[in-house]
Design a protein around this motif. Structure first.
Motif, PDB file in Angstrom:
ATOM      1  N   LEU A   1      -2.182 -35.200  10.658  1.00  0.00           N
ATOM      2  CA  LEU A   1      -3.046 -34.115   9.881  1.00  0.00           C
ATOM      3  C   LEU A   1      -2.668 -32.780  10.113  1.00  0.00           C
ATOM      4  CD1 LEU A   1      -5.296 -33.380   8.065  1.00  0.00           C
ATOM      5  CD2 LEU A   1      -7.006 -33.524   9.904  1.00  0.00           C
ATOM      6  N   GLN A   2      -2.634 -32.404  11.698  1.00  0.00           N
ATOM      7  CA  GLN A   2      -2.146 -31.178  12.134  1.00  0.00           C
ATOM      8  C   GLN A   2      -0.737 -30.753  11.476  1.00  0.00           C
ATOM      9  OE1 GLN A   2      -2.349 -31.610  16.319  1.00  0.00           O
ATOM     10  NE2 GLN A   2      -4.449 -31.071  16.354  1.00  0.00           N
ATOM     11  N   ARG A   3       0.086 -31.872  11.317  1.00  0.00           N
ATOM     12  CA  ARG A   3       1.429 -31.475  10.848  1.00  0.00           C
ATOM     13  C   ARG A   3       1.401 -30.903   9.243  1.00  0.00           C
ATOM     14  NH1 ARG A   3       3.692 -35.587  14.226  1.00  0.00           N
ATOM     15  NH2 ARG A   3       3.653 -37.214  12.426  1.00  0.00           N
ATOM     16  N   LEU A   4       0.458 -31.920   8.546  1.00  0.00           N
ATOM     17  CA  LEU A   4       0.341 -31.599   7.141  1.00  0.00           C
ATOM     18  C   LEU A   4      -0.470 -30.126   7.052  1.00  0.00           C
ATOM     19  CD1 LEU A   4       0.367 -32.521   4.222  1.00  0.00           C
ATOM     20  CD2 LEU A   4      -1.633 -33.681   4.719  1.00  0.00           C
ATOM     21  N   GLN A   5      -1.377 -29.900   7.975  1.00  0.00           N
ATOM     22  CA  GLN A   5      -2.112 -28.619   7.710  1.00  0.00           C
ATOM     23  C   GLN A   5      -1.123 -27.491   7.943  1.00  0.00           C
ATOM     24  OE1 GLN A   5      -5.242 -29.392  10.428  1.00  0.00           O
ATOM     25  NE2 GLN A   5      -6.830 -29.815   8.793  1.00  0.00           N
ATOM     26  N   SER A   6      -0.206 -27.457   9.096  1.00  0.00           N
ATOM     27  CA  SER A   6       0.901 -26.670   9.202  1.00  0.00           C
ATOM     28  C   SER A   6       1.746 -26.464   8.071  1.00  0.00           C
ATOM     29  CB  SER A   6       1.626 -27.032  10.460  1.00  0.00           C
ATOM     30  OG  SER A   6       1.036 -27.046  11.612  1.00  0.00           O
ATOM     31  N   ARG A   7       2.158 -27.423   7.233  1.00  0.00           N
ATOM     32  CA  ARG A   7       2.782 -27.224   5.974  1.00  0.00           C
ATOM     33  C   ARG A   7       1.749 -26.626   5.075  1.00  0.00           C
ATOM     34  NH1 ARG A   7       4.454 -32.674   3.459  1.00  0.00           N
ATOM     35  NH2 ARG A   7       5.169 -31.054   1.955  1.00  0.00           N
ATOM     36  N   ILE A   8       0.552 -26.784   4.917  1.00  0.00           N
ATOM     37  CA  ILE A   8      -0.382 -26.247   3.996  1.00  0.00           C
ATOM     38  C   ILE A   8      -0.408 -24.529   4.257  1.00  0.00           C
ATOM     39  CG2 ILE A   8      -2.649 -25.972   3.340  1.00  0.00           C
ATOM     40  CD1 ILE A   8      -2.739 -28.921   3.438  1.00  0.00           C
ATOM     41  N   ASP A   9      -0.264 -24.082   5.669  1.00  0.00           N
ATOM     42  CA  ASP A   9      -0.652 -22.950   5.999  1.00  0.00           C
ATOM     43  C   ASP A   9       0.500 -22.055   5.720  1.00  0.00           C
ATOM     44  OD1 ASP A   9      -3.181 -23.383   6.971  1.00  0.00           O
ATOM     45  OD2 ASP A   9      -2.435 -23.760   9.054  1.00  0.00           O
ATOM     46  N   VAL A  10       1.748 -22.542   5.417  1.00  0.00           N
ATOM     47  CA  VAL A  10       3.022 -21.686   5.041  1.00  0.00           C
ATOM     48  C   VAL A  10       2.860 -21.178   3.742  1.00  0.00           C
ATOM     49  CG1 VAL A  10       5.386 -21.741   4.959  1.00  0.00           C
ATOM     50  CG2 VAL A  10       4.260 -23.239   6.612  1.00  0.00           C
ATOM     51  N   ALA A  11       2.791 -19.757   3.715  1.00  0.00           N
ATOM     52  CA  ALA A  11       2.997 -19.141   2.301  1.00  0.00           C
ATOM     53  C   ALA A  11       4.446 -19.043   1.674  1.00  0.00           C
ATOM     54  CB  ALA A  11       2.363 -17.662   2.430  1.00  0.00           C
ATOM     55  N   TYR A  12       4.430 -18.853   0.500  1.00  0.00           N
ATOM     56  CA  TYR A  12       5.634 -18.828   0.039  1.00  0.00           C
ATOM     57  C   TYR A  12       6.174 -17.259  -0.029  1.00  0.00           C
ATOM     58  CZ  TYR A  12       9.766 -18.423  -3.392  1.00  0.00           C
ATOM     59  OH  TYR A  12      10.729 -18.043  -3.903  1.00  0.00           O
ATOM     60  N   ASP A  13       7.267 -17.224   0.621  1.00  0.00           N
ATOM     61  CA  ASP A  13       7.951 -15.768   0.989  1.00  0.00           C
ATOM     62  C   ASP A  13       9.304 -15.523   0.469  1.00  0.00           C
ATOM     63  OD1 ASP A  13       8.516 -13.447   2.029  1.00  0.00           O
ATOM     64  OD2 ASP A  13       7.822 -13.913   4.213  1.00  0.00           O
ATOM     65  N   SER A  14       9.447 -14.788  -0.731  1.00  0.00           N
ATOM     66  CA  SER A  14      10.651 -14.586  -1.345  1.00  0.00           C
ATOM     67  C   SER A  14      11.795 -13.926  -0.459  1.00  0.00           C
ATOM     68  CB  SER A  14      10.414 -13.824  -2.535  1.00  0.00           C
ATOM     69  OG  SER A  14       9.964 -12.753  -2.368  1.00  0.00           O
ATOM     70  N   SER A  15      11.202 -13.502   0.592  1.00  0.00           N
ATOM     71  CA  SER A  15      12.173 -12.518   1.785  1.00  0.00           C
ATOM     72  C   SER A  15      12.736 -13.599   2.461  1.00  0.00           C
ATOM     73  CB  SER A  15      11.376 -11.663   2.429  1.00  0.00           C
ATOM     74  OG  SER A  15      10.524 -12.152   3.309  1.00  0.00           O
ATOM     75  N   ILE A  16      12.432 -14.821   2.504  1.00  0.00           N
ATOM     76  CA  ILE A  16      12.891 -16.052   3.530  1.00  0.00           C
ATOM     77  C   ILE A  16      14.204 -16.594   2.742  1.00  0.00           C
ATOM     78  CG2 ILE A  16      12.225 -17.893   4.871  1.00  0.00           C
ATOM     79  CD1 ILE A  16       9.513 -17.035   5.009  1.00  0.00           C
ATOM     80  N   PRO A  17      15.252 -16.773   3.237  1.00  0.00           N
ATOM     81  CA  PRO A  17      16.366 -17.380   2.421  1.00  0.00           C
ATOM     82  C   PRO A  17      16.251 -18.771   2.306  1.00  0.00           C
ATOM     83  CG  PRO A  17      17.290 -16.029   4.197  1.00  0.00           C
ATOM     84  CD  PRO A  17      15.791 -15.962   4.356  1.00  0.00           C
ATOM     85  N   GLN A  18      15.378 -19.408   3.188  1.00  0.00           N
ATOM     86  CA  GLN A  18      15.190 -20.943   3.088  1.00  0.00           C
ATOM     87  C   GLN A  18      14.302 -21.099   1.896  1.00  0.00           C
ATOM     88  OE1 GLN A  18      15.137 -19.113   5.928  1.00  0.00           O
ATOM     89  NE2 GLN A  18      15.661 -20.510   7.485  1.00  0.00           N
ATOM     90  N   HIS A  19      13.399 -20.243   1.407  1.00  0.00           N
ATOM     91  CA  HIS A  19      12.377 -20.400   0.484  1.00  0.00           C
ATOM     92  C   HIS A  19      13.161 -19.957  -0.885  1.00  0.00           C
ATOM     93  CE1 HIS A  19       8.439 -19.826   2.826  1.00  0.00           C
ATOM     94  NE2 HIS A  19       9.243 -20.512   3.566  1.00  0.00           N
ATOM     95  N   GLN A  20      13.892 -19.003  -0.922  1.00  0.00           N
ATOM     96  CA  GLN A  20      14.768 -18.820  -2.124  1.00  0.00           C
ATOM     97  C   GLN A  20      15.810 -19.959  -2.260  1.00  0.00           C
ATOM     98  OE1 GLN A  20      16.799 -15.114  -2.819  1.00  0.00           O
ATOM     99  NE2 GLN A  20      15.318 -13.796  -2.018  1.00  0.00           N
ATOM    100  N   GLU A  21      16.427 -20.527  -1.408  1.00  0.00           N
ATOM    101  CA  GLU A  21      17.234 -21.702  -1.698  1.00  0.00           C
ATOM    102  C   GLU A  21      16.419 -22.767  -1.992  1.00  0.00           C
ATOM    103  OE1 GLU A  21      20.440 -21.720  -1.607  1.00  0.00           O
ATOM    104  OE2 GLU A  21      20.179 -19.631  -1.256  1.00  0.00           O
ATOM    105  N   ALA A  22      15.351 -23.055  -1.575  1.00  0.00           N
ATOM    106  CA  ALA A  22      14.471 -24.178  -1.913  1.00  0.00           C
ATOM    107  C   ALA A  22      13.974 -24.074  -3.422  1.00  0.00           C
ATOM    108  CB  ALA A  22      13.158 -24.319  -1.297  1.00  0.00           C
TER     109      ALA A  22
END
Length: 244
Positions: free
Chosen positions: A47-68
């Motif tokens: 549950l904690q690992r899933l909640q950590s994913r949920i807490d991540v906001a999309y950020d267009s300045s992060i290269p990994q987010h743009q690549e995704a």
């Protein structure tokens, strides 16, 4: 026109998402606290690992987010080159504007991860929904990407995933699935998306009925998850929709 009108119903920001789906939430009686369920150490860790994913906001300045995001385009339209992370082309996928990052505010980075998982794990179902290839479609169709973000948001609410412990039988049952399959949330997302589309078709719905369809989808998922002999998400009756 369809996307602009539906954006007023399902919406792309956190505020709109909250308003648009508030009617889908289970409301208890005033003053009636919901029960909580004890977790095993393994369930608590998952549950904690899933909640950590949920807490991540999309950020267009992060290269990994743009690549995704670019990967999502390649999976959705492998035959068409994307001209930029900000492009009018995104509207073809059902984003509200030329910059998908404005829509991700409501669902966070996990909503993009959900779409990527769907496209990779069940490419035929993904393409069928993206291109509206199955069934007698409405003149006023739901936009695919915006609907996907709303499904992520609905599942987080339905499973009460922002609570320290689950406060419903549905949430507690889901954590049992999660403890044996760390992709359980992503898989349930795929099931929910296909189920939503089936409900959309069976109700002959149009854009103004999107929330009604979402409520029906949530109720059906809750009923299936609570069946006693269901031991995994693959046992859910609606899982079979992904093979159609």
């Amino acid at each position: 026109m369809c996307v602009d009108l539906l954006s007023e119903v399902v919406a792309g920001s956190a505020a709109w998402l909250g308003r648009g789906l508030s009617c889908v939430c289970v409301q208890g009686r005033d003053g009636d606290p919901r029960p909580s369920f004890d977790l095993t150490p393994a369930q608590e860790e998952c549950l904690q690992r899933l909640q950590s994913r949920i807490d991540v906001a999309y950020d267009s300045s992060i290269p990994q987010h743009q690549e995704a995001l670019k990967d999502l385009w390649k999976l959705a339209f492998p035959e068409e080159e994307l001209h930029g992370v900000v492009s009018e082309q995104w509207k073809e996928m059902g984003w509200q504007g030329k910059d998908p990052s404005t829509d991700f505010r409501g669902g966070g980075f996990i909503s993009l991860e959900n779409l990527l998982y769907f496209a990779r794990k069940f490419p035929k179902s993904f393409q069928d929904l993206l291109r509206k290839q199955v069934g007698d479609r409405s003149v006023w169709e739901y936009p695919f990407a915006v609907a996907g973000i709303n499904i992520t948001f609905m599942l987080i609410q339905m499973l009460d995933l922002e609570a320290v412990k689950p406060r419903s039988i549905v949430g507690e049952t889901f954590l049992r699935f999660l403890s044996v399959n760390e992709s359980a949330f992503d898989l349930l997302y795929c099931i929910a998306f296909k189920l939503m589309d089936q409900q959309w078709l069976s109700m002959r719905a149009s854009y103004m009925e999107f929330n009604t369809v979402m409520k029906s989808t949530r109720r059906q998922l809750e009923r299936e998850i609570m069946v006693e002999d269901i031991t995994s998400l693959e046992d859910l009756p609606s899982y079979s929709l992904l093979s159609q």
